[in-house]
Write a protein that holds these residues in place. Structure first.
Motif: not given
Length: 213
Positions: A173-177, A190-194, A208-213
């Motif tokens: 579950c992505l934490q999208l502020e 470049q790992g962006q989500l629109v 968002y890709l940083g959340e998968m690290a």
């Protein structure tokens, strides 16, 4: 860009060559923006008629994908040089298909209203649903896309969240502020989500890709 005039846009897709195509649920049509010598500003041309077209996308092979809500169908076709329809095929047996997006390896993903997300391979063969494959429970799945890593990302309008389904491992579950009611969605470079947020009528861009690290 010229006004839409006689149609009401529901979803939009753009090809690699820049052709803009729009679905019109009210009039049961899919329209393309055609530029000619006489009309350099462009004009809308109907390239297909369907019972209830909603979601619209372009797959890895340049085929247009259109969800047809009432008959439970996804239509696939190409457009020729004069915008004629080529190689039409259909996927049948879906329940309330709303949104569609390219899937990994040339396939596609289709969200069914208040149900699940169905996956299909590059030959349109059924691969199962995300809910069945992962055990994830959806509320009202909406926009869907896949990124360059082969992850499938789904917006859930009812649960007010966006979930990433990796090729291997459990859903994330992505934490999208600041995201309140996610609807349409697209993966950018470049790992962006629109994400289109229907609550405040804004288009929001996330890394968002940083959340998968």
């Amino acid at each position: 860009m010229p006004g839409t005039g006689t149609f009401v846009p529901e979803d939009v897709a753009v090809t690699a060559s820049g052709l803009v195509v729009v679905s019109d649920l009210i009039h049961g049509a899919v329209c393309a923006l055609q530029y000619t010598f006489r009309e350099p500003q462009g004009r809308w041309v109907t390239v297909g008629t369907f019972l209830s077209p909603r979601g619209l996308a372009v797959d890895a092979f340049g085929h247009f994908l259109v969800t047809d809500y009432l008959p439970g169908t996804v239509h696939s076709f190409m457009l020729g040089p004069t915008l004629e329809t080529l190689a039409p095929t259909s996927i049948l047996g879906l329940e309330g298909p709303c949104w569609v997006g390219p899937g990994p390896d040339g396939g596609l993903a289709v969200t069914e209203e208040f149900r699940d997300v169905q996956l299909f391979g590059s030959a349109h063969q059924p691969l199962g649903s995300l809910g069945t494959l992962t055990g994830h429970s959806f509320g009202h799945p909406a926009g869907v896309c896949s990124d360059s890593e082969g992850n499938i990302i789904v917006a859930d309008e009812q649960k007010h969240q966006v979930t990433l389904f990796p090729r291997v491992g459990p859903p994330i579950c992505l934490q999208l502020e600041g995201l309140e009611r996610p609807l349409g969605m697209a993966c950018a470079p470049q790992g962006q989500l629109v994400v289109a947020d229907a609550r405040d009528n804004c288009i929001k861009v996330y890394q968002y890709l940083g959340e998968m690290a």
